[in-house]
Design a protein around this motif. Structure first.
Motif, short mmCIF file in Angstrom:
data_model
loop_
_atom_site.label_atom_id
_atom_site.label_comp_id
_atom_site.label_asym_id
_atom_site.label_seq_id
_atom_site.Cartn_x
_atom_site.Cartn_y
_atom_site.Cartn_z
N ILE A 98 -31.19 -18.17 -11.78
CA ILE A 98 -32.72 -17.42 -11.79
C ILE A 98 -33.28 -17.53 -13.80
O ILE A 98 -34.41 -17.95 -13.85
CB ILE A 98 -32.29 -16.22 -12.18
CG1 ILE A 98 -31.62 -15.30 -11.42
CG2 ILE A 98 -32.95 -15.11 -13.24
CD1 ILE A 98 -31.35 -14.01 -11.63
N CYS A 99 -32.58 -17.78 -14.92
CA CYS A 99 -33.24 -18.62 -16.26
C CYS A 99 -32.57 -19.02 -16.92
O CYS A 99 -33.03 -19.96 -17.39
CB CYS A 99 -32.40 -16.85 -17.02
SG CYS A 99 -30.78 -16.75 -18.08
N GLY A 100 -31.86 -20.27 -15.97
CA GLY A 100 -30.59 -21.36 -16.72
C GLY A 100 -30.71 -21.77 -17.66
O GLY A 100 -29.91 -22.72 -17.75
N LYS A 101 -29.55 -20.26 -17.62
CA LYS A 101 -28.88 -20.48 -19.25
C LYS A 101 -27.27 -20.95 -18.62
O LYS A 101 -27.05 -20.34 -17.49
CB LYS A 101 -28.67 -18.80 -19.69
CG LYS A 101 -27.77 -18.56 -20.78
CD LYS A 101 -28.02 -17.52 -21.44
CE LYS A 101 -27.40 -17.37 -23.16
NZ LYS A 101 -26.95 -16.08 -23.12
N GLY A 102 -26.14 -21.98 -19.50
CA GLY A 102 -25.74 -22.23 -19.32
C GLY A 102 -24.29 -21.54 -19.87
O GLY A 102 -24.75 -20.98 -20.91
N PHE A 103 -23.71 -21.85 -19.59
CA PHE A 103 -21.93 -20.93 -19.67
C PHE A 103 -20.82 -21.69 -19.57
O PHE A 103 -20.88 -22.93 -18.32
CB PHE A 103 -22.02 -19.69 -19.48
CG PHE A 103 -22.48 -18.83 -18.93
CD1 PHE A 103 -22.33 -17.73 -20.23
CD2 PHE A 103 -23.81 -18.69 -17.77
CE1 PHE A 103 -23.55 -16.20 -20.39
CE2 PHE A 103 -24.50 -17.63 -18.59
CZ PHE A 103 -24.81 -16.72 -19.62
N THR A 104 -19.87 -21.88 -20.02
CA THR A 104 -19.04 -22.90 -20.37
C THR A 104 -17.55 -22.28 -19.44
O THR A 104 -16.90 -22.89 -18.87
CB THR A 104 -18.42 -23.06 -22.19
OG1 THR A 104 -17.32 -21.49 -22.59
CG2 THR A 104 -18.49 -23.49 -22.64
N ARG A 105 -17.37 -20.92 -19.09
CA ARG A 105 -17.09 -20.51 -18.23
C ARG A 105 -17.64 -19.82 -16.93
O ARG A 105 -18.14 -19.10 -17.56
CB ARG A 105 -16.10 -19.48 -19.07
CG ARG A 105 -14.56 -19.97 -19.60
CD ARG A 105 -13.77 -19.30 -20.54
NE ARG A 105 -14.28 -18.36 -21.15
CZ ARG A 105 -13.77 -17.64 -21.42
NH1 ARG A 105 -12.71 -17.38 -21.36
NH2 ARG A 105 -13.83 -16.08 -22.24
N LYS A 106 -17.26 -19.41 -16.33
CA LYS A 106 -17.31 -19.21 -14.72
C LYS A 106 -17.37 -16.94 -14.90
O LYS A 106 -18.51 -16.73 -14.56
CB LYS A 106 -16.67 -19.57 -13.59
CG LYS A 106 -17.24 -19.19 -12.34
CD LYS A 106 -16.08 -19.32 -11.32
CE LYS A 106 -17.29 -18.71 -10.05
NZ LYS A 106 -15.43 -19.24 -8.04
N GLU A 107 -16.34 -17.15 -15.68
CA GLU A 107 -16.84 -15.38 -15.67
C GLU A 107 -17.88 -15.26 -16.80
O GLU A 107 -18.56 -13.81 -16.46
CB GLU A 107 -15.33 -14.60 -16.41
CG GLU A 107 -14.77 -15.00 -17.62
CD GLU A 107 -13.74 -16.35 -17.63
OE1 GLU A 107 -13.25 -16.94 -18.08
OE2 GLU A 107 -14.25 -17.38 -16.70
N GLY A 108 -17.96 -15.44 -17.76
CA GLY A 108 -19.37 -15.61 -18.13
C GLY A 108 -19.93 -15.99 -17.23
O GLY A 108 -21.20 -14.98 -17.30
N LEU A 109 -20.68 -16.68 -17.23
CA LEU A 109 -21.54 -17.11 -16.41
C LEU A 109 -21.22 -15.47 -14.66
O LEU A 109 -22.63 -14.06 -14.39
CB LEU A 109 -21.58 -17.95 -15.16
CG LEU A 109 -23.27 -18.27 -14.06
CD1 LEU A 109 -24.51 -17.96 -14.40
CD2 LEU A 109 -22.72 -19.29 -13.23
N GLU A 110 -21.11 -14.87 -14.23
CA GLU A 110 -20.37 -13.67 -13.77
C GLU A 110 -21.45 -12.69 -14.23
O GLU A 110 -21.70 -11.49 -13.46
CB GLU A 110 -19.05 -13.14 -12.77
CG GLU A 110 -19.03 -14.23 -11.99
CD GLU A 110 -17.51 -14.16 -12.14
OE1 GLU A 110 -16.77 -14.20 -12.17
OE2 GLU A 110 -16.96 -15.27 -10.55
N GLY A 111 -20.83 -11.89 -15.38
CA GLY A 111 -21.19 -11.58 -16.11
C GLY A 111 -22.54 -11.38 -16.65
O GLY A 111 -23.60 -10.21 -16.82
N HIS A 112 -22.96 -12.47 -16.82
CA HIS A 112 -24.50 -12.90 -16.66
C HIS A 112 -25.56 -12.17 -16.11
O HIS A 112 -26.66 -11.73 -15.69
CB HIS A 112 -24.92 -14.03 -17.30
CG HIS A 112 -26.00 -14.77 -17.77
ND1 HIS A 112 -27.19 -14.02 -18.46
CD2 HIS A 112 -27.24 -14.94 -16.91
CE1 HIS A 112 -27.97 -14.63 -18.71
NE2 HIS A 112 -28.43 -15.35 -17.18
#
Length: 342
Positions: A98-112
């Motif tokens: 949606i916004c292109g923000k990146g995360f080092t961990r998968k759970e970080g992305l899931e929360g986002h």
């Protein structure tokens, strides 16, 4: 190898976890019971086991000699610096569609992603407030439990240790993140970024109701609360409503003519602290808006416009009850209060 080979004969009756020693089980049981009997004499933080307190006390005493070459933050231990450097070096391969923000961990992305979806599945059993991530709920629960981290300099208390650390940096005068445009320095990189948005005139968060734009999402959220809030605190004199009790109290002080917030420079007094703050800023501000008739200067254009109306004797604010006219809207409001009293 003795640890691996040891028989964990001391079992927890609640979760089944085993310990090789009795004192280990006792410390573990204290965690289940929420007992924090080992208290720090410096900041007041309490721990279930003595070892936790020892580690914590070492942080107070230790010199932060391990510095990050990128952002300048210091750590007491090399291990802490290594973890921090991994954040700088980490490849953020989990990207938000949606916004292109990146995360080092998968759970970080899931929360986002849950934030985008508006999913708040972690609910507080006490007040019902819900959070998108479990960590947010944990921090919130600390507030209910009265967990506080106290500043040894001014006594101010915080629910989170991270917030206290940032506060302590302010006392220490640590402002390593400097603005290249105006020279202003900040303790946090995030604060500098928001400051730079102000210079750039970035107002990307827009209100769908009135069209007002904000540089920060938090600013828009506060603004939306104004639109959505029920003004349940009503003035008995003029009927004006307020979303908060303190707003009504300040308003009532205006009716009563109470001016308890006094300016140290000119002696002018105000009913609310916010009024004094705005007034003090005028003393400090450069009065670049000059009147062509009398030469008087104003820090804001709106102030000059009001002043020019006085020269022109324009009385455009009219009372619907008695027909009396006023140059300024604030004067009409005070006049209307008199009608309301009668």
């Amino acid at each position: 190898m003795d640890i691996h080979a040891a028989v964990k004969s001391h079992k927890c009756d609640i979760c089944g976890k085993g310990f090789t020693r009795k004192d280990g089980l006792e410390g573990h049981m204290a965690m289940h019971a929420g007992v924090n009997c080992h208290k720090c004499d410096i900041c007041g933080k309490a721990f279930t086991i003595k070892r936790g307190l020892r580690t914590h006390t070492a942080m107070h005493a230790a010199v932060k000699s391990h510095k990050c070459d990128i952002c300048g933050i210091g750590f007491t231990r090399k291990k802490g610096l290594k973890r921090h450097m991994a954040m700088h070096a980490a490849v953020k391969r989990h990207k938000c569609d949606i916004c292109g923000k990146g995360f080092t961990r998968k759970e970080g992305l899931e929360g986002h992603m849950a934030m985008h979806a508006g999913v708040n599945c972690h609910k507080c059993d006490i007040c019902g407030k819900a959070f998108t991530i479990k960590r947010g709920l944990r921090k919130h629960m600390d507030m209910h439990a009265g967990v506080t981290h106290k500043c040894v300099v001014c006594g101010k208390a915080f629910t989170q240790m991270g917030t206290l650390k940032m506060h302590m940096d302010m006392h220490a005068g640590v402002n390593c993140h400097k603005c290249d445009i105006c020279g202003k320095a900040f303790t946090q990189m995030g604060t500098l970024k928001m400051h730079m948005d102000m210079h750039a005139g970035v107002n990307c968060h827009k209100c769908d109701i009135c069209g007002k734009v904000f540089t920060r999402k938090s600013g828009l959220k506060l603004h939306m609360d104004i639109h959505a809030a029920v003004k349940s605190h009503k003035c008995d004199i003029c009927g004006k409503g307020f979303t908060r009790k303190d707003g009504l109290e300040g308003h009532m002080a205006m009716h009563a003519g109470v001016n308890c917030h006094k300016c140290d420079i000119c002696g002018k007094a105000f009913t609310i602290k916010r009024g004094l703050r705005a007034h003090t800023a005028m003393h400090a501000a450069v009065k670049s808006h000059k009147c062509d008739i009398c030469g008087k200067g104003f820090s804001r254009k709106s102030g000059l416009n009001s002043h020019m109306a006085m020269h022109a004797a324009v009385k455009c604010h009219k009372c619907d009850i008695c027909g009396k006219c006023y140059k300024q809207k604030s004067d009409l409001k005070r006049h209307m209060a008199i009608h309301a009293l009668n």
